[in-house]
Structures are given as C-alpha cells and as structure tokens.
Design an enzyme around this catalytic site. Structure first.
Site, PDB file in Angstrom:
ATOM      1  N   HIS A 273      12.617  -2.368  29.250  1.00  0.00           N
ATOM      2  CA  HIS A 273      11.940  -1.797  30.221  1.00  0.00           C
ATOM      3  C   HIS A 273      10.442  -2.564  30.555  1.00  0.00           C
ATOM      4  O   HIS A 273       9.764  -2.143  31.332  1.00  0.00           O
ATOM      5  CB  HIS A 273      11.692  -0.433  30.138  1.00  0.00           C
ATOM      6  N   CYS A 274      10.131  -3.372  29.491  1.00  0.00           N
ATOM      7  CA  CYS A 274       8.805  -4.000  29.726  1.00  0.00           C
ATOM      8  C   CYS A 274       8.857  -5.495  30.031  1.00  0.00           C
ATOM      9  O   CYS A 274       8.328  -6.003  31.138  1.00  0.00           O
ATOM     10  CB  CYS A 274       8.242  -3.859  28.499  1.00  0.00           C
ATOM     11  N   ILE A 275       9.246  -6.432  28.999  1.00  0.00           N
ATOM     12  CA  ILE A 275       9.162  -7.644  29.248  1.00  0.00           C
ATOM     13  C   ILE A 275       9.788  -8.362  30.376  1.00  0.00           C
ATOM     14  O   ILE A 275       9.142  -9.221  30.992  1.00  0.00           O
ATOM     15  CB  ILE A 275       9.624  -8.402  28.073  1.00  0.00           C
ATOM     16  N   ILE A 277      10.094  -7.276  33.204  1.00  0.00           N
ATOM     17  CA  ILE A 277       9.513  -6.477  34.481  1.00  0.00           C
ATOM     18  C   ILE A 277       7.943  -6.563  34.589  1.00  0.00           C
ATOM     19  O   ILE A 277       7.314  -6.997  35.681  1.00  0.00           O
ATOM     20  CB  ILE A 277       9.778  -5.166  34.499  1.00  0.00           C
ATOM     21  N   ASP A 278       7.208  -6.086  33.549  1.00  0.00           N
ATOM     22  CA  ASP A 278       5.808  -5.878  33.550  1.00  0.00           C
ATOM     23  C   ASP A 278       4.958  -7.238  33.899  1.00  0.00           C
ATOM     24  O   ASP A 278       4.089  -7.130  34.786  1.00  0.00           O
ATOM     25  CB  ASP A 278       5.382  -5.352  32.326  1.00  0.00           C
TER      26      ASP A 278
END
Length: 440
Positions: A273-275, A277-278
């Site tokens: 959910h992070c790398i 997208i963020d």
C-alpha cells in the site's frame, strides 16, 4: 472538561474511520489502553465480523478483538451519526492512485465531508492516510472551519487538526503500532501538542514536527527512499545477469561493510500500500511548482519494468527447452505482496498473471494465505489456489516463486519442478541448489 484533560484521564472517546491494515490495529491499541473506541467502516461485512470477535486480517488474531470486546471498550460501527459522540476522529482510509497515476483522494474527501456534519467545538481530527504535502491544510481545514451554514470555527481554538502518518508494517512482530515512533504535525502548535498527548498514550514515542506539511512530507520521504534504492538494485540485477554476476551474492558481500551501506533487495516488482503509490503523490504535487521529480519517475519506471523482465527471463529459459511461452503451463508460488501476509494490494504477482495470460500461457497459483483471488482495482481473475503436491508440480512447465512465505515446502518444489524462476532467492538462502533453479 477540556480535551487535554479527557485524553490524560482516558475519558476521551476515540472515533477511527477505516478498519483496514492501519485503522484496525490502531483502534485495538487505543481500546487496549482503556479508551472507548468507536471503530467505523462502510463495509458491513467487516463490521459484522468484528462484532463477533472475528478478524479478517491474518496477522491480527481474533483473540485480540475478543479481548477488547469483552471490556466494552471497542465498538464496531457503520452508523456514522455516532461520530457526534466522539472527542477525537482519526482518518485511516485508502489513498490510491487513479488510472493516470494521479492521487485519488476520493475516500479522504468523502470521509471529511461526513465528519463536517458532526464536528463540534473541542474536536480533534487527525489524518493518517498517506498523501501529498498540503492535503490537511488545503482540503480538510477549509471544510472543518466552515462545517455548516452560519457556523465558523477557528483551528487551534475551536477544534484541532493534525496529520500523523501511519507507519504500519503488516506482520512485523518487532515493530507494531505501539513500538513505532509517531510523527505528528498540527496546523497550529496547540494542535500538535494535543495530538502528541493523544498518541503518547499508545506509542513508545511521539515526534512533533513544525507543520502538517512536514509530517506529510516525512512519510513520502520514507517510502521514496525505499523505492529509489529498490529500483537501484533491480537495475543492477538486470545488468549483473548479463555479466553472469549473482546480485544476491554481491549484496551479501557489500553489507559486511559496517558503515555507509544499507542492503536493499531486488524482486519481481513492488507491492503493498505504500512504495508503489506514495512517491507519485509528491510527483503530482511537484508539478504545481513546475518541478519534475526525476528520481521518483525513474525509480517508478524501473520497478514497473520488473514483472516484464521476469517474464522475459522465463521466456528465454523456456525457449532453451524448446518450449514456447504460448500454451505453456506456469505456476506462480505466492501472490501476496510480501511474505507471511494475506495482503494482495499492488502485488507484482497480479501483473505477472496478467502478462502471462496475454501471452496465452496457462497460469495457476499457490498461496497458503490467499485461497481465492478477490477482485482488485485493476484485475478480476477467477482463480483459486491449487494444492502444492508432487503430482501438481510435475504438470507445470515452469514455477515462478514470487512471494517467499515461510510455510511453503521449497524442497518439494525443487525436487518436482521442471524449471524454477526464483525471484526472491529463497532457494539460495535455504541452501537448496538444483540445476532447474534460476534466480531472477
């Protein structure tokens, strides 16, 4: 009683919106520390499970939910009118990218509009969802300062607003909600002070910063750092493959240096959910300042390429065995985005399935934590996990190890597969060496 006194006495009622991998552990932690928690979600299936004391996230045991239900400190709720009962509201909703790789703040905006109906004097609202610098100040603040017609509130006086980035690492037993320091940036100093006081009750340390923007940027830096370094080793992997150099051996040797080096590892693509997208939240925001984030874009390009590179290597190795990729039978081992979790978000396994199916290969998968592939934002595969048996393995022309779950029998795979592409070097780490195993 003012909010600080309520927090210190634990009489403040906490509302948490979004009960996924971030919101549920946070809600349980507050309840465990004897705050009354109203845990909100629009998914009634989740709410019903929680009310029965059942977990829907693998690494969160049902016993943890039952223990706080028994104390009546945890209330799962889909009725958002009960936000009016809370003193604190924490937003933990998804912040994905849209099809154009731009921030999709639909969940944050819709949630904030719901909160707007119930905000009152003395409320603290905290956004934890990862986003671009300026979101809290530019989107949430105007909504909450004018919540209803003829009503005007002043932030830092009538209500309090802050950003505190989530730092969850699912299934990490060493670092959990309570043992990971919490960065806090309020719109005003008073907002920061009250938010730090809140998180001080459940976390090992709070780290106040000068603004919400700074806190928003902190989370992005953490994940951009990882994205860029993973892209670097992924690029080196492709170069070293051509030079007949084992990238895994190189990394193991390099990390013996006691300073100036941190090991990052290649893989079949980014997931979670992070790398993936963020970093693009900052890329998008940077355009407002006529700035191009070249490192972020290049890292994204390299990491996005990895599933295609894995299929390219697979095709080459099949060709050497006089087997075309078309109509070949491929087994993907592990579809979760990381080991020992049941989380599929942005998993490179899904992209690999998509690429292989478009090349007319027959694809099946095995994952002990994901019995059936659910519909995702990008894909809708109708597939169930097969059994990992000697007989099943012998049917496939190749096996792709995508996720290195601990509970998989890798010796069984090694002994009964015609060709193995190991994208995680799990065979090498376990000391399993056969002529049919290739690293990628």
């Amino acid at each position: 009683m003012d909010l600080l006194k309520k927090i210190h006495s634990k009489s403040a009622k906490i509302g948490i919106i979004g009960l996924g991998y971030v919101g549920l552990p946070l809600a349980l932690e507050f309840a465990k520390k004897e705050f009354v928690v109203l845990a909100f979600d629009i998914d009634n299936i989740k709410i019903e499970k929680l009310r029965k004391g059942e977990s829907y996230i693998k690494h969160i045991e049902s016993e943890k939910i039952k223990s706080v239900l028994d104390t009546q400190k945890f209330i799962a709720e889909s009725d958002f009118t009960r936000l009016a009962e809370t003193d604190v509201i924490i937003i933990c909703v998804p912040t994905p990218l849209n099809v154009h790789r731009e921030p999709d703040l639909t969940f944050v905006i819709n949630t904030s509009k719901t909160i707007q109906k119930y905000i009152r004097k003395g409320h603290l609202i905290v956004l934890e969802s990862t986003t671009y610098p300026g979101t809290t100040e530019e989107i949430l603040l105007p909504l909450f300062e004018r919540p209803r017609p003829n009503v005007k509130y002043k932030v830092g006086k009538d209500f309090f607003l802050a950003f505190s980035p989530e730092r969850e690492d699912p299934n990490n037993l060493e670092y959990t909600t309570s043992t990971i320091p919490k960065v806090v940036g309020g719109i005003t100093k008073k907002c920061t002070e009250i938010t730090c006081a809140l998180y001080d009750k459940i976390t090992i340390e709070t780290v106040p910063v000068s603004s919400a923007k700074t806190a928003e940027a902190t989370k992005l830096l953490e994940n951009i750092y990882r994205s860029v370094n993973i892209a670097l080793v992924n690029e080196l992997k492709m170069i070293f493959d051509k030079m007949n150099i084992d990238i895994w051996e190189v990394i193991e040797a390099a990390k013996t240096k006691p300073f100036g080096f941190q090991a990052f590892y290649p893989g079949p693509g980014l997931g979670g959910h992070c790398i993936p997208i963020d970093p693009f939240y900052l890329s998008w925001k940077a355009k407002e300042y006529d700035f191009t984030t070249k490192f972020i874009e290049l890292a994204g390009e390299i990491n996005t390429l990895q599933p295609y590179y894995v299929v390219e290597r697979l095709t080459e190795l099949l060709n050497k065995r006089n087997k075309p990729i078309k109509e070949s039978k491929i087994l993907i081992v592990g579809v979760a985005y990381k080991k020992n979790v049941d989380d599929l978000r942005e998993s490179p396994a899904l992209k690999l399935i998509d690429i292989l199916q478009k090349k007319d290969a027959t694809v099946k998968y095995f994952d002990p934590f994901i019995p059936k592939l659910p519909k995702t934002r990008k894909y809708e595969f109708v597939m169930k996990s097969i059994a990992l048996t000697k007989e099943n393995l012998k049917q496939f022309d190749a096996v792709l190890i995508v996720t290195d779950h601990d509970m998989i029998d890798y010796n069984l795979i090694a002994k009964n597969s015609k060709l193995i592409i190991d994208t995680r070097n799990i065979m090498g780490r376990l000391g399993i060496f056969y002529n049919n195993i290739f690293k990628s």
